[in-house]
Design a protein around this motif. Structure first.
Motif, mmCIF file in Angstrom:
data_model
loop_
_atom_site.group_PDB
_atom_site.id
_atom_site.type_symbol
_atom_site.label_atom_id
_atom_site.label_comp_id
_atom_site.label_asym_id
_atom_site.label_seq_id
_atom_site.Cartn_x
_atom_site.Cartn_y
_atom_site.Cartn_z
ATOM 1 N N SER A 89 0.818 -1.220 0.000
ATOM 2 C CA SER A 89 0.000 0.000 0.000
ATOM 3 C C SER A 89 0.846 1.262 0.000
ATOM 4 O O SER A 89 0.395 2.311 -0.446
ATOM 5 N N TRP A 90 2.069 1.159 0.474
ATOM 6 C CA TRP A 90 2.927 2.345 0.557
ATOM 7 C C TRP A 90 3.867 2.476 -0.650
ATOM 8 O O TRP A 90 4.692 3.396 -0.690
ATOM 9 N N TYR A 91 3.747 1.592 -1.657
ATOM 10 C CA TYR A 91 4.659 1.648 -2.797
ATOM 11 C C TYR A 91 4.464 2.949 -3.591
ATOM 12 O O TYR A 91 5.422 3.585 -4.027
ATOM 13 N N GLY A 92 3.207 3.351 -3.769
ATOM 14 C CA GLY A 92 2.941 4.600 -4.487
ATOM 15 C C GLY A 92 3.512 5.804 -3.755
ATOM 16 O O GLY A 92 4.010 6.754 -4.387
ATOM 17 N N GLY A 126 2.201 -0.742 12.538
ATOM 18 C CA GLY A 126 0.752 -0.750 12.400
ATOM 19 C C GLY A 126 0.283 -0.438 11.002
ATOM 20 O O GLY A 126 -0.920 -0.508 10.723
ATOM 21 N N GLU A 127 1.228 -0.077 10.075
ATOM 22 C CA GLU A 127 0.854 0.248 8.702
ATOM 23 C C GLU A 127 1.224 -0.858 7.723
ATOM 24 O O GLU A 127 0.500 -1.090 6.749
ATOM 25 N N ASN A 128 2.368 -1.495 7.960
ATOM 26 C CA ASN A 128 2.846 -2.479 6.990
ATOM 27 C C ASN A 128 2.336 -3.891 7.266
ATOM 28 O O ASN A 128 2.692 -4.832 6.547
ATOM 29 N N GLY A 129 1.523 -4.093 8.326
ATOM 30 C CA GLY A 129 0.937 -5.393 8.607
ATOM 31 C C GLY A 129 1.826 -6.326 9.387
ATOM 32 O O GLY A 129 1.403 -7.436 9.722
ATOM 33 N N SER A 130 3.038 -5.905 9.714
ATOM 34 C CA SER A 130 3.945 -6.805 10.433
ATOM 35 C C SER A 130 3.504 -7.014 11.875
ATOM 36 O O SER A 130 3.822 -8.054 12.472
ATOM 37 N N VAL A 167 0.128 3.472 14.292
ATOM 38 C CA VAL A 167 1.441 2.997 13.836
ATOM 39 C C VAL A 167 2.191 2.358 14.988
ATOM 40 O O VAL A 167 2.823 1.308 14.839
ATOM 41 N N PHE A 168 2.121 2.985 16.150
ATOM 42 C CA PHE A 168 2.809 2.478 17.335
ATOM 43 C C PHE A 168 2.195 3.153 18.550
ATOM 44 O O PHE A 168 1.644 4.244 18.448
ATOM 45 N N ASP A 169 2.227 2.489 19.691
ATOM 46 C CA ASP A 169 1.793 3.134 20.926
ATOM 47 C C ASP A 169 2.680 2.699 22.066
ATOM 48 O O ASP A 169 3.337 1.655 22.006
#
Length: 579
Positions: free
Chosen positions: A129-132, A147-151, A211-213
């Protein structure tokens, strides 16, 4: 509103409400101050956290900046068939080296050229999703959190830095560098962030993904923060809303990374706990005011109001004609006792005056009744003698004899024993004799009907109330008629009263004439104009039985007339006729 309630209302307005307002305003002001204090504390904490985050990420960015400009990496991504020797692998690994970097991948436009530890394929890379966003950054580093890249969902969270590699000379896109960074770099930054007890700091992107907490329990979850819904997200600020089902103070600040926001979460109950002392003081003041008002009401207002209520109840009894002195269990020797004593003296004087007036009124009423009754006898005797004289001239002794008999019975009822109340049957007998006499005079120009229920014959009525009504009907309804007239006398009852209706089929009269039958004081005028008739009957009934009783006139041109007499139901008892 009663006096006691007014005093209690005054206490509420002058004591309770001011105390409650002061406590509420103090509590609200202190709570707002604590909220502002907490907000300022978190702004400083978020600014410091963002500064540390920027420093930590810049360390990795510095490594990647230096590496992508080196000849060995430039050749590797520009030449798809470039063979990497062992020494070149060592050089590449040394160029992209940082304690937090776990792996990386070097890509040409269509091939994974080199990877350290583990990297995704070109096909998987282009589906991210972040390639663009990486392509749009034109070589600047793009950070993608756990929290964005699914890891985070896989249990192996990593922080990704993705950037295009440009030709050193032409600045054309020749490849890409994907670096995988340990999440510990974020742990170190957020662990040092200052928060209140049970507070939390989040790193969220513009889509609302965490993304992170700091707590590490909500990474990858989706949130709905209002400041993220605008086309251009707002700057720093704070507001109160529910987060994870709990009302919280939410403070937010844009990060140095334009795609991220730092958000601090503080449960409102933590802030409110600082204001509990003010709230408790306000509650104590309200309770003290309540107790004071109760004691004031118990020992002062209650006694004062009781004295006034006693006077008011005494006045009500006076209105009903009951004159009983007001007694006071406890005398306080103040103005309330003077009020009670004055009322008792006034009540005694009024009682004496009323007795005097009642005695005088009784005498006056008796005189008026005797005078009103006396008006009828001479008038009726005059009319009867006139009829007898006419019949003596026109007819023989037989008819005269019948009229004399009826007249004798009539006069006995009228003037005998000075009785004022007679039975309804006796009153109807009087009317029947009168109508029999008049039938001789009018030469059968009319008929009459008397219908009295058996159940009503022994109720008492005022003497000579129906005959004057019948007389008016004869002279003003029957006499002017060309055809034969009819007079109907009926009686009926309701719960309290008896209604006697005298109805004729005469020409009736208009509404103007009907209105003129009433004098200025509301009493009906003499229907016949001789001083004897409707007015006489109406006034005698009102004097004897009260304002509720009297006569009611109903008439309409061409439809005859009805006169209704209303009297109370008084059952005949021994001695009743002498009232």
């Amino acid at each position: 509103m009663k006096l006691r309630r007014k005093i209690l209302l005054a206490i509420i307005l002058l004591v309770f409400i001011p105390v409650i307002l002061m406590g509420s305003i103090s509590y609200y002001s202190f709570s707002r101050a604590m909220e502002n204090k907490s907000n300022n504390f978190y702004w400083v904490s978020l600014l410091e956290t963002d500064r540390k985050l920027k420093f930590a990420l810049n360390e990795v960015t510095t490594v990647s900046n230096s590496a992508i400009a080196q000849p060995v990496i430039q050749k590797l991504v520009k030449q798809p068939n470039f063979t990497v020797t062992y020494e070149q692998k060592q050089d590449i690994n040394n160029l992209i080296n940082h304690p937090m970097i776990t792996s990386f991948g070097l890509y040409s436009k269509d091939k994974l050229q080199y990877q350290y530890n583990e990297a995704m394929s070109v096909r998987d890379l282009k589906q991210q999703s972040w390639y663009g966003a990486m392509e749009a950054a034109e070589g600047r580093p793009v950070w993608v959190g756990p929290g964005e890249n699914g890891s985070a969902a896989t249990g192996k969270p990593v922080l990704i830095q993705a950037r295009l590699i440009k030709d050193y000379y032409s600045l054309e896109d020749i490849g890409a560098l994907i670096i995988y960074v340990k999440p510990d770099i974020l742990d170190q930054v957020f662990w040092d962030a200052a928060t209140l007890k049970q507070g939390d700091i989040l790193l969220v992107n513009k889509l609302g993904n965490i993304v992170f907490d700091k707590s590490g329990t909500h990474i990858g979850e989706r949130t709905e923060f209002p400041f993220l819904t605008h086309d251009e997200p707002e700057g720093k600020g704070y507001y109160t809303a529910k987060y994870q089902g709990e009302k919280s103070l939410i403070t937010y600040l844009p990060s140095h990374n334009k795609d991220w926001y730092l958000v601090a979460i503080t449960p409102s109950k933590l802030i409110a706990s600082e204001s509990n002392s003010i709230r408790n003081i306000a509650i104590v003041l309200v309770l003290v005011s309540l107790i004071s008002a109760f004691l004031f009401d118990r020992f002062f207002v209650r006694r004062l109001v009781r004295s006034i209520i006693g006077a008011v109840n005494g006045m009500k009894r006076v209105q009903q004609g009951i004159f009983v002195p007001i007694t006071s269990a406890v005398r306080s020797e103040d103005e309330t006792d003077l009020l009670v004593d004055g009322f008792n003296r006034m009540s005694t004087q009024i009682s004496e005056l009323i007795e005097q007036v009642q005695t005088e009124q009784a005498r006056k009423k008796e005189f008026e009744l005797q005078a009103l009754v006396a008006q009828i006898n001479p008038h009726f005797i005059y009319n009867s003698l006139e009829s007898i004289n006419s019949l003596a001239v026109l007819q023989g002794n037989k008819d005269i004899s019948k009229m004399v008999v009826s007249l004798g019975k009539l006069l006995r009822i009228s003037i005998s024993e000075n009785q004022q109340l007679i039975t309804l049957s006796m009153e109807m007998e009087h009317v029947r004799h009168y109508l029999d006499i008049q039938k001789f005079r009018f030469e059968d120009q009319f008929d009459y009907h008397i219908g009295i229920p058996e159940s009503l014959k022994y109720f008492l009525t005022q003497k000579l109330i129906v005959q004057p009504i019948v007389e008016n009907a004869l002279y003003h309804a029957i006499e002017p008629m060309q055809e034969k007239g009819l007079i109907s006398i009926t009686a009926k009852e309701d719960d309290r009263d008896i209604m006697i209706d005298v109805t004729d089929n005469g020409p009736g009269f208009s509404s103007d004439t009907l209105m003129n039958l009433w004098s200025k004081d509301g009493s009906p005028k003499n229907y016949r104009g001789t001083g004897v008739g409707l007015k006489n009957v109406h006034e005698r009934l009102r004097i004897r039985f009260g304002a509720r009783y009297g006569i009611l006139i109903c008439s309409s041109p061409g439809y005859g007339s009805t006169i209704r007499i209303r009297i109370p139901k008084i059952l005949h008892e021994p001695g009743a006729a002498k009232r």
